[in-house]
Write a protein that holds these residues in place. Sequence first.
Motif, PDB file in Angstrom:
ATOM      1  N   ASN A 123       0.630  -1.142   0.321  1.00 26.40           N
ATOM      2  CA  ASN A 123      -0.012   0.310  -0.054  1.00 26.40           C
ATOM      3  C   ASN A 123       0.715   0.755  -0.193  1.00 26.40           C
ATOM      4  N   GLY A 124       2.031   1.458  -0.914  1.00 21.87           N
ATOM      5  CA  GLY A 124       2.790   2.214  -1.244  1.00 21.87           C
ATOM      6  C   GLY A 124       3.477   2.297  -0.082  1.00 21.87           C
ATOM      7  N   LYS A 125       3.963   1.654   1.201  1.00 19.02           N
ATOM      8  CA  LYS A 125       5.019   1.693   2.126  1.00 19.02           C
ATOM      9  C   LYS A 125       6.125   0.402   1.584  1.00 19.02           C
ATOM     10  N   TYR A 126       7.335   0.419   2.176  1.00 21.44           N
ATOM     11  CA  TYR A 126       8.345  -0.116   1.752  1.00 21.44           C
ATOM     12  C   TYR A 126       8.893  -1.091   2.843  1.00 21.44           C
ATOM     13  N   TYR A 127       8.812  -2.570   2.717  1.00 25.04           N
ATOM     14  CA  TYR A 127       9.543  -2.758   3.972  1.00 25.04           C
ATOM     15  C   TYR A 127      10.886  -3.865   3.507  1.00 25.04           C
ATOM     16  N   SER A 128      11.366  -3.779   4.096  1.00 29.93           N
ATOM     17  CA  SER A 128      12.163  -5.531   3.827  1.00 29.93           C
ATOM     18  C   SER A 128      12.345  -5.897   5.270  1.00 29.93           C
ATOM     19  N   ILE A 129      12.341  -7.329   5.497  1.00 29.34           N
ATOM     20  CA  ILE A 129      12.624  -8.055   5.805  1.00 29.34           C
ATOM     21  C   ILE A 129      13.052  -9.771   5.506  1.00 29.34           C
ATOM     22  N   ARG A 130      13.346 -10.539   6.633  1.00 22.54           N
ATOM     23  CA  ARG A 130      13.876 -11.604   7.093  1.00 22.54           C
ATOM     24  C   ARG A 130      13.708 -12.703   7.761  1.00 22.54           C
ATOM     25  N   VAL A 131      12.542 -13.361   6.835  1.00 25.50           N
ATOM     26  CA  VAL A 131      12.568 -14.728   8.208  1.00 25.50           C
ATOM     27  C   VAL A 131      13.061 -15.345   8.654  1.00 25.50           C
ATOM     28  N   SER A 132      14.069 -15.383   9.952  1.00 21.11           N
ATOM     29  CA  SER A 132      15.035 -15.736  10.600  1.00 21.11           C
ATOM     30  C   SER A 132      14.650 -16.978  10.919  1.00 21.11           C
ATOM     31  N   LYS A 133      13.595 -17.296  11.639  1.00 23.23           N
ATOM     32  CA  LYS A 133      12.515 -19.015  12.568  1.00 23.23           C
ATOM     33  C   LYS A 133      11.928 -19.140  11.410  1.00 23.23           C
ATOM     34  N   VAL A 134      11.631 -20.409  11.398  1.00 16.98           N
ATOM     35  CA  VAL A 134       9.880 -20.736  11.249  1.00 16.98           C
ATOM     36  C   VAL A 134       9.567 -21.799  12.387  1.00 16.98           C
ATOM     37  N   LEU A 135       8.430 -21.565  13.205  1.00 16.11           N
ATOM     38  CA  LEU A 135       8.229 -22.983  13.805  1.00 16.11           C
ATOM     39  C   LEU A 135       5.971 -22.861  13.694  1.00 16.11           C
ATOM     40  N   SER A 136       6.621 -24.371  13.621  1.00 15.84           N
ATOM     41  CA  SER A 136       5.167 -24.832  13.208  1.00 15.84           C
ATOM     42  C   SER A 136       4.522 -25.517  14.530  1.00 15.84           C
ATOM     43  N   TYR A 137       3.319 -25.271  14.591  1.00 20.82           N
ATOM     44  CA  TYR A 137       2.422 -25.984  15.766  1.00 20.82           C
ATOM     45  C   TYR A 137       0.946 -26.488  15.533  1.00 20.82           C
ATOM     46  N   PRO A 138       0.380 -27.436  15.386  1.00 18.96           N
ATOM     47  CA  PRO A 138      -0.460 -28.396  15.514  1.00 18.96           C
ATOM     48  C   PRO A 138      -2.172 -27.240  15.705  1.00 18.96           C
ATOM     49  N   GLN A 139      -2.155 -26.993  14.565  1.00 20.01           N
ATOM     50  CA  GLN A 139      -3.476 -26.518  14.713  1.00 20.01           C
ATOM     51  C   GLN A 139      -4.952 -27.303  15.800  1.00 20.01           C
ATOM     52  N   ALA A 140      -5.303 -26.391  15.852  1.00 24.57           N
ATOM     53  CA  ALA A 140      -6.361 -27.618  16.863  1.00 24.57           C
ATOM     54  C   ALA A 140      -6.181 -27.130  17.858  1.00 24.57           C
ATOM     55  N   PHE A 141      -5.280 -27.557  19.223  1.00 26.05           N
ATOM     56  CA  PHE A 141      -4.494 -28.125  19.782  1.00 26.05           C
ATOM     57  C   PHE A 141      -4.173 -26.641  20.374  1.00 26.05           C
ATOM     58  N   ALA A 142      -3.407 -25.808  19.687  1.00 26.18           N
ATOM     59  CA  ALA A 142      -3.156 -24.300  19.732  1.00 26.18           C
ATOM     60  C   ALA A 142      -4.483 -23.356  20.069  1.00 26.18           C
ATOM     61  N   ALA A 143      -5.570 -23.275  19.579  1.00 27.17           N
ATOM     62  CA  ALA A 143      -6.772 -23.101  19.809  1.00 27.17           C
ATOM     63  C   ALA A 143      -6.827 -23.810  21.005  1.00 27.17           C
TER      64      ALA A 143
END
Length: 309
Positions: A123-143
Amino acid sequence: MIISVDHGNKSIKTPNALFTSGLIVSEGLQGFKTDYICWNNKYYTLTEQRIAYLRDKTEDERFYVLTLFAIAKELERRKVPETLDPIDITLLVGLPPAHYEQLHSRFEQYFLRRREIVDFEYNGKYYSIRVSKVLSYPQAFAAAVTQFGTLKAHSVAYIIDIGGFTIDVLKLRSGHPDLAVVESFEKGVITLYNGIASKCNALYARILEDCDIDEVIRNQPTVLPGEVQQLIRTMTNDFLTEFYNFLRERGVDVSTSKCVFAGGGSLLLRGMIERGNKVAFPIFIEDIHANARGYELLYQSEVAANGQQ
């Protein structure tokens, strides 16, 4: 920075944002006032027309771009200024419990992308990101984790997370998972939508959108004629009855079990579940963002236990 994203087949949720899992790609801006992202020289805008079901969301770039939207919305909410200096992000995501073992490694690498710097315009703004870590979890249990204070009081309960295409079922004992029942069925509300739309077109030559069906299920004002409304209600009741019978075959009797419903599909169907009187002890997690918030709680628990971030 920690950002959690719940990748639903029907909608994308962060702890603060909610939008349909749908994209339109073009070579330039379309001239309409809509949220957009420019990445890799292509423009992406959100649409209410959801992506067709993908069991493996890493098949193409669409769910990656949807995640950029989710990240951008969280950055905007947190008032992070636009920057070309990379923002390091720990990304928390989830998968259906029964798919977790098979898909979690691929899903994490899909977002990690060798920790490369990703530049994009939102939307007209500039961002630079680096995803340095990804962790996944089971849905349903998280809820369920978001309601642990309540659920730990029940010796046995079942979390039933009704999503767009999957329904996840997880058995809990005093709020903790019992791996005797960890199921993910491809019987979510999208299958209901498709069945209703197909039959309505065949019987009445009417083309329905998901929102048309939602209005009837929720008892909201609608322009649909009475016979179409009745068809939607009948097919929805049949859908629920078939699901209850399906669960019973797998040892879960909703007429005697404590059932905790989560997910957008559960909220959509809540009225019909309660009026049907077939579920003896229904509890509803009313927060549609519960999985995304649960990922954060699980991560914080791990950090506290390990003493590091």
